[in-house]
Design a protein around this motif. Structure first.
Motif, PDB file in Angstrom:
ATOM      1  N   UNK A 243      -6.066   4.397   5.214  1.00  0.00           N
ATOM      2  CA  UNK A 243      -4.705   3.941   5.508  1.00  0.00           C
ATOM      3  C   UNK A 243      -4.394   4.129   6.989  1.00  0.00           C
ATOM      4  N   UNK A 244      -4.767   5.274   7.533  1.00  0.00           N
ATOM      5  CA  UNK A 244      -4.527   5.546   8.952  1.00  0.00           C
ATOM      6  C   UNK A 244      -5.270   4.553   9.834  1.00  0.00           C
TER       7      UNK A 244
ATOM      8  N   UNK B 213       0.835  -1.216   0.000  1.00  0.00           N
ATOM      9  CA  UNK B 213       0.000   0.000   0.000  1.00  0.00           C
ATOM     10  C   UNK B 213       0.862   1.256   0.000  1.00  0.00           C
ATOM     11  N   UNK B 214       2.024   1.165   0.646  1.00  0.00           N
ATOM     12  CA  UNK B 214       2.956   2.300   0.642  1.00  0.00           C
ATOM     13  C   UNK B 214       3.548   2.490  -0.749  1.00  0.00           C
ATOM     14  N   UNK B 215       3.877   1.398  -1.419  1.00  0.00           N
ATOM     15  CA  UNK B 215       4.488   1.461  -2.742  1.00  0.00           C
ATOM     16  C   UNK B 215       3.537   2.051  -3.789  1.00  0.00           C
ATOM     17  N   UNK B 216       2.257   1.749  -3.665  1.00  0.00           N
ATOM     18  CA  UNK B 216       1.302   2.291  -4.644  1.00  0.00           C
ATOM     19  C   UNK B 216       0.724   3.629  -4.184  1.00  0.00           C
ATOM     20  N   UNK B 217       1.249   4.130  -3.067  1.00  0.00           N
ATOM     21  CA  UNK B 217       0.868   5.449  -2.549  1.00  0.00           C
ATOM     22  C   UNK B 217      -0.625   5.544  -2.229  1.00  0.00           C
ATOM     23  N   UNK B 218      -1.128   4.536  -1.518  1.00  0.00           N
ATOM     24  CA  UNK B 218      -2.542   4.533  -1.127  1.00  0.00           C
ATOM     25  C   UNK B 218      -2.875   5.720  -0.223  1.00  0.00           C
ATOM     26  N   UNK B 219      -1.865   6.183   0.516  1.00  0.00           N
ATOM     27  CA  UNK B 219      -2.047   7.309   1.421  1.00  0.00           C
ATOM     28  C   UNK B 219      -2.560   8.545   0.685  1.00  0.00           C
ATOM     29  N   UNK B 220      -2.125   8.727  -0.547  1.00  0.00           N
ATOM     30  CA  UNK B 220      -2.521   9.911  -1.323  1.00  0.00           C
ATOM     31  C   UNK B 220      -3.999   9.869  -1.700  1.00  0.00           C
ATOM     32  N   UNK B 221      -4.511   8.690  -1.933  1.00  0.00           N
ATOM     33  CA  UNK B 221      -5.892   8.548  -2.403  1.00  0.00           C
ATOM     34  C   UNK B 221      -6.885   8.297  -1.271  1.00  0.00           C
ATOM     35  N   UNK B 222      -6.467   7.536  -0.266  1.00  0.00           N
ATOM     36  CA  UNK B 222      -7.374   7.189   0.842  1.00  0.00           C
ATOM     37  C   UNK B 222      -6.645   7.324   2.179  1.00  0.00           C
TER      38      UNK B 222
END
Length: 212
Positions: free
Chosen positions: A162-163, A149-158
């Protein structure tokens, strides 16, 4: 101003003279005293090196995120190191204080208290590393998905999702730290299912963004 060095020299001579009168340098008691002083110097050097090494270990522990994996043990390790430094400061500049009592009602010496604190530090640090190793082993799937999830940058979208998932993973890690490995292992599949769902949503969001 010139009298002060002379006075200091006289005091030093008088001290040495009195010490010489008290015990002959060729006596058995003198040899015992010399041996004791040598042992103390060796101990002081050892604790100095141990504290320096411990400080380096703390920096390494930060890089390893040990506080995240084992907060209780790392808190205890930091407290133990602070204790070691406190007692060491008592004789760092004055070795004669090394074997002095830590307190009026205490039979423990400053140097032994320092040594004990260093042992406690190493014990808690080892425990923290063991907890991390166990958590990574037991929760392999969850950590693998977190990395993905970090590699696909899930943080940016959701970011909120993620938190939330990271908090859930932290709860499982805390269970491992508390010795509840079976509970953590049993709860892992549900977390992995959520992580997998988020991965799909993120990839879809990336695809749609690229398409636009």
């Amino acid at each position: 101003m010139k009298k002060e060095p002379q006075l200091a020299a006289l005091i030093a001579v008088a001290t040495l003279t009195l010490a010489g009168c008290a015990s002959s340098p060729d006596s058995a008691s003198s040899l015992a005293t010399d041996a004791e002083q040598t042992q103390t110097i060796t101990q002081i050097d050892a604790v100095r090196k141990a504290i320096t090494e411990a400080e380096g270990q703390i920096k390494q522990a930060t890089e390893e995120e040990l506080s995240w994996f084992a907060s209780n043990d790392m808190d205890a390790a930091n407290k133990a190191l602070a204790e070691a430094k406190k007692y060491y400061a008592e004789f760092e500049m004055d070795p004669t204080q090394a074997n002095k009592s830590t307190g009026f009602f205490s039979s423990q010496t400053n140097i032994s208290a320092t040594e004990d604190a260093i042992v406690q530090f190493n014990t808690h640090l080892t425990s923290a590393r063991d907890i991390k190793a166990t958590a990574l082993d037991i929760l392999t799937d969850a950590f693998d998905y977190r990395t993905q999830l970090t590699l696909i940058d899930a943080q940016e979208y959701f970011p909120s999702t993620v938190e939330e998932l990271n908090k859930t993973l932290k709860k499982l890690v805390d269970q491992v730290a508390d010795g509840k490995t079976d509970s953590a292992l049993a709860a892992q599949p549900a977390l992995v299912a959520q992580q997998r769902t988020l991965e799909v949503k993120t990839v879809t969001a990336i695809y749609l963004t690229d398409a636009k």
